[in-house]
Design an enzyme around this catalytic site. Structure first.
Site, PDB file in Angstrom:
ATOM      1  N   CYS A   1       0.715  -1.078  -0.020  1.00  0.00           N
ATOM      2  CA  CYS A   1      -0.090  -0.080   0.164  1.00  0.00           C
ATOM      3  C   CYS A   1       0.740   1.309  -0.007  1.00  0.00           C
ATOM      4  O   CYS A   1       0.599   2.537  -0.395  1.00  0.00           O
ATOM      5  CB  CYS A   1      -1.110  -0.184   1.185  1.00  0.00           C
TER       6      CYS A   1
ATOM      7  N   VAL B   1       0.097   4.407  -2.234  1.00  0.00           N
ATOM      8  CA  VAL B   1      -0.478   5.795  -1.790  1.00  0.00           C
ATOM      9  C   VAL B   1       0.603   6.820  -2.433  1.00  0.00           C
ATOM     10  O   VAL B   1       0.121   7.843  -3.055  1.00  0.00           O
ATOM     11  CB  VAL B   1      -0.357   5.691  -0.163  1.00  0.00           C
TER      12      VAL B   1
END
Lengths: 518, 522
Positions: free
Chosen positions: A152, A156
């Site tokens: 992630c 991001v």
């Protein structure tokens, strides 16, 4: 002192003795403990309908969810290809977690690398990590393919895998024609089954659609073969081997896409096989020519299957086919698509499963079950229970979506045994705890974490799912095919009989029913 | 195979018999030869790397030379991409190690679902409590971030989560927010949320922890951040005239840096109490918020895992004047040494207590050594672990007649390697910092130890190679290993690993022994 060299006591017994018990009792005064009466009161309150209502009103907090994140599924799918090293772009701790998680379930090594991004990469992007990382992995671990996915963190900050891999190749990290398929697998979308889907689609896209613009797209020339996709599956070792056996029996030319049944079951013979088995890269490319592709798990291939269909193949999907009807449907579909006869041996295997069900049905009929797990597994198990005359009362899937819910409701409505049953998408095991207290069932089916529910609610746990950390080797036996259905039946029956024995084994009190024949 | 194996032994000359096998451990190698072999091995391993990587990795590998003040390796440096480092992240260091075991607080894995899922219940931090009611260690609380939380920020969700925890888990004594990677990247203000909610709940302890996984180079920074969070959000919030709920005594100590894996802190605590000390806090295995808060009242902080909790120990020394001392409760030699060192901070009553404890357990120690040492004498071990274990367990192996021939830290710093060099390893020991899969496999393949002690990711690799293995993070689901009671278990476990009959069966009888062939060719 309880400890001795003759009979060494470990944590199972050591702390039960008076010395430790007194010590622990004395420790309490430093803990500022809650009033035991208050603990008892709250404990009882959590069993109530009132608590259930508050619990189900939760909007933000997840407690004991039964799902993992995308990259785990991507790693699982990637190792299903010959000589393939999964490479996860982002923070390194994630990879340590995936490897541990898979090793704890399969009791096998799990090889995977990270691009080890840290603060500077968070600011400037992870391009240099990709360039160095691919070069190092390629030199050290001599893979035939490196399959890239993301944590992630990389998602991001918006790292562009396609561009990064292209640049890395230009910089000479790996040869220009070396296969580096990729998939963006953000942990904040979907679950591990989504990651499986994305990674598999990425790999097929790579081979079929021109290797990210570096090769001509493949032109499909249909042959008679069938592709099989297993999906994310804790029983991949047993299941894929069983499927291959069935396909061989039927004489169907086939390719298993993402065949990780060998890499998660290597022998101990003095050699560590970092890579073993797997779909060859040639087969992965040639899979485009197949007549059809069958997914064993619909919700593991929500993107992959339409992608395959767009390339002109027939596609079909199942929902973790367990038991008689589901296996019938699978075998009939295989026969229909391939044009091959169903051999007598499969009819005999089917007959043996029917035989077993008939022999034991009285013990399962009318029993209430709660099930939780991945959406397809839940569906498959619920369908099998219905055909056994059992009642899958609560079916809960944390990573089940609205479509899953609807499909579950149709299934439950289709059987007289599904009338009082409910499906719960997006709920977690703390919800399940409330369900088990307020609407008790006879048995719970789930993964290892279900043991907490068993302890709290007293509902006996039948371990089927992923991960199973606290029982060994079950992943080696199939749940699919008629043989697999028999395995599931036996697992359930063993628990049922164990429970009957447990309830009838008090000498002189309940043992009039402690029968030796059941 | 046995004959082949002794060729690479470097243990002192001796003869011993076990299970009817005559094993000649006659060493043919001097320390100088061992050192030369190990140096050559390092050079050989480095050949696999691209030039830049080889240069970087070379600094982390060395052969220890007696008399040096450290092990001669660089440490606590970023891992190299793509090499298969065994390390984890700051979140693992904070939630997984330091904070997670505090039993009466709810620890939220704040961010996507995975981190909390993979670290759920896997570290075996034992505790006594009613799980889900007044204790929460083995529950997985997560904010399960979705795309909208990334896009719009997660603070509002966090507010709601805190309310939901308060309603559904009313007996929690506090809450920590363990940040996962996205939190620091999307600009969430978890400190502001924590302050506001703490105030709303009448001063409830709510601790925001900035342990995003991308921070630092390993678990290590997570330990430090977690320590700092205790300082800022617990110590600094406790009212200075706040009286502990118990009467202080001159013998109050706190156990710092024991995570009670398989009950380690309990089998340590019992010895401290038997010698006359009173343990007022456990950090953090089976620990509670009240114990953390009361620790500044301790007369001495005793520190087991230096790596993960030296920061807070130093802080308490500076701020509250509490001395701290390191100790080692693995194996009877180090336990006795440690009990005496700890007693050195107290009066004769405690010093006598320490001697009494050592004496009390001597028969157990003798019996354990008598039983297991003959089976383990001369066996060699390679370690690769985190925290304190790459050095701390060496004494326990030596008590059983075993020899550690290679060791390394997953996330050690130079002060760890100093301690290792000065107090633990022998001349010629192979040292590998932040080792990766490739290097570790080659080292083990070449040195052929009788046992490897490392983690779950390494376990099956080496077992496939036919090398006995024990997990030295989780004690392979056994334990405790600390204290005298733990030593008996340690000895039993090492014996059952090394002397399991299965290791004689790894080769099919009709196949040639490739290992012997390999060695014969040298």
């Amino acid at each position: 002192m309880a400890q001795s060299a003759e009979h060494v006591l470990d944590h199972l017994e050591l702390f039960r003795g008076p010395e430790y018990q007194q010590m622990l009792a004395k420790k309490k005064m430093f803990e500022n403990p809650r009033d035991p009466a208050e603990v008892e009161r709250i404990k009882e309150w959590t069993k109530t309908a009132e608590y259930r209502e508050k619990n189900f009103a939760r909007e933000a907090l997840a407690v004991n969810p039964a799902k993992a994140c995308q990259p785990l599924g991507a790693v699982f799918a990637s190792v299903g290809f010959e000589g393939t090293l999964p490479f996860v772009h982002g923070s390194q701790g994630c990879v340590a977690y995936y490897r541990s998680h898979l090793s704890r379930h399969f009791k096998e090594p799990s090889s995977c690398v990270s691009s080890s991004m840290t603060e500077d990469a968070a600011v400037f992007g992870g391009l240099n990590n990709m360039i160095d990382g691919l070069a190092n992995s390629y030199n050290m671990y001599k893979p035939k393919m490196i399959a890239v996915s993301t944590t992630c963190m990389a998602e991001v900050i918006g790292d562009d895998l396609n561009a990064f891999i292209k640049t890395s190749k230009e910089k000479g990290s790996v040869p220009a024609d070396f296969d580096v398929p990729f998939a963006h697998t953000p942990a904040f979308v979907g679950s591990h089954v989504t990651g499986y889907d994305n990674a598999l689609k990425g790999i097929l896209e790579h081979f079929w659609d021109g290797k990210a613009g570096t090769a001509p797209k493949l032109e499909r020339k249909q042959n008679g073969a069938i592709n099989i996709i297993g999906g994310f599956d804790g029983y991949t070792v047993g299941n894929l081997r069983e499927i291959k056996r069935i396909l061989a029996l039927m004489g169907i030319q086939h390719t298993i896409l993402a065949d990780n049944s060998e890499v998660f079951d290597t022998p101990t013979d003095g050699e560590f096989r970092m890579y073993d088995g797997g779909t060859t890269l040639e087969d992965a490319a040639n899979a485009i020519h197949a007549k059809a592709t069958i997914s064993m798990q619909q919700w593991c291939t929500e993107k992959t299957l339409p992608f395959v269909a767009e390339h002109g193949q027939d596609v079909a999907s199942f929902n973790y086919p367990v038991g008689l009807s589901a296996t019938d449907d699978l075998i009939v579909a295989l026969s229909r698509i391939s044009g091959k006869e169903i051999p007598e041996q499969l009819a005999r295997e089917r007959g043996r499963l029917v035989d077993a069900i008939a022999d034991s049905s009285a013990h399962i009929h009318g029993k209430k079950f709660a099930i939780y797990g991945d959406p397809d597994l839940c569906y498959g198990l619920a369908a099998f229970l219905l055909e056994l005359g059992a009642e899958p009362t609560h079916v809960l899937s944390t990573n089940g979506n609205k479509a899953w819910h609807e499909k579950m409701q149709v299934l439950l409505a289709s059987s007289p045994f599904g009338q009082d049953c409910q499906a719960y998408p997006g709920r977690d095991l703390w919800h399940m705890r409330s369900l088990l207290f307020t609407e008790p069932v006879d048995f719970l089916i789930g993964n290892t974490y279900g043991k907490y529910l068993e302890r709290d609610t007293g509902t006996p746990l039948i371990r089927i799912g992923f991960p199973i950390f606290d029982r060994h080797h079950h992943h080696r036996s199939p749940l699919w095919g008629y043989q697999g259905g028999l395995n599931v039946l036996v697992k359930i029956l063993d628990k049922i009989f164990d429970e009957i024995d447990k309830k009838t084994n008090v000498l002189g009190k309940t043992d009039s029913s402690f029968d030796i024949i059941r | 195979m046995l004959v082949a194996k002794v060729l690479v032994k470097n243990s002192p000359s001796q003869q011993l018999t076990f299970e009817g096998h005559q094993m000649s451990l006659a060493s043919t190698q001097s320390i100088a030869e061992i050192r030369a072999r190990n140096k050559e091995l390092i050079q050989e391993v480095l050949k696999v790397y691209p030039e830049k990587t080889a240069k970087r990795r070379a600094k982390h590998l060395n052969v220890h030379q007696a008399g040096k003040s450290d092990c001669g390796v660089k440490s606590n440096i970023k891992s190299i991409p793509g090499v298969m480092t065994i390390r984890g992240c700051a979140y693992a260091g904070s939630k997984g190690v330091v904070w997670g075991p505090i039993k009466d607080m709810v620890h939220i894995s704040h961010g996507p679902v995975g981190c909390g899922q993979y670290s759920w219940g896997s570290r075996r931090n034992y505790y006594v409590g009613t799980t889900g009611i007044d204790s929460f260690v083995t529950l997985q609380f997560t904010s399960d971030f979705q795309e909208k939380d990334i896009v719009f920020g997660g603070d509002k969700k966090l507010v709601k989560i805190l309310d939901e925890i308060q309603e559904l888990f009313p007996l929690n004594n506090g809450i920590t927010i363990q940040s996962e990677c996205p939190i620091g990247l999307i600009g969430d203000d978890i400190e502001a949320v924590s302050r506001a909610k703490s105030k709303e709940y009448g001063g409830k302890t709510i601790v925001p922890v900035r342990c995003e996984g991308f921070r630092g180079v390993s678990q290590s920074l997570g330990h430090h951040i977690a320590n700092d969070a205790v300082r800022d959000w617990i110590f600094d919030q406790v009212e200075s005239d706040g009286k502990p709920k118990f009467e202080p005594t001159p013998y109050d100590v706190a156990i710092i840096g024991d995570y009670n894996i398989g009950g380690d802190a309990w089998s340590s605590r019992i010895l401290l109490e038997e010698m006359g000390l009173r343990v007022i806090a456990q950090w953090s295995g089976d620990g509670s918020l009240a114990e953390l808060e009361a620790t500044p009242k301790a007369k001495l902080n005793i520190l087991h895992c230096y790596r993960s909790m030296n920061y807070i120990s130093r802080h308490m020394e500076e701020k509250f004047g509490i001395p701290w001392c390191e100790y080692n409760f693995f194996g009877p030699s180090k336990i006795a040494e440690s009990l005496r060192r700890i007693a050195g901070y107290f009066d004769d009553k405690i010093k006598e207590g320490a001697e009494r404890v050592i004496e009390k357990y001597q028969p157990l120690v003798n019996a354990v050594i008598e039983k297991y040492r003959p089976r383990l004498e001369g066996k060699t071990v390679m370690l690769y672990v985190g925290g304190l274990r790459p050095r701390h367990v060496i004494g326990a192996y030596e008590d059983l007649g075993m020899e550690v021939i290679g060791t390394g830290y997953e996330f050690g710093h130079n002060d760890d390697y100093q301690r290792t060099a000065q107090h633990y390893v022998k001349d010629g020991t192979l040292i590998y910092d932040d080792v990766n899969g490739y290097e570790f496999e080659r080292f083990v393949e070449k040195l052929q130890p009788d046992l490897v002690g490392s983690g779950i990711k390494e376990k099956y690799v080496f077992q496939k190679m036919g090398v006995p293995f024990r997990q030295m993070h989780s004690w392979d689901y056994s334990g405790p290993y600390h204290g005298y009671d733990g030593f008996a278990i340690f000895a039993r476990d090492m014996d059952m690993a090394i002397n399991s009959p299965v290791w004689k069966k790894t080769k099919a009888p009709w196949k040639e022994d490739s290992r012997a062939k390999l060695l014969a060719a040298e």
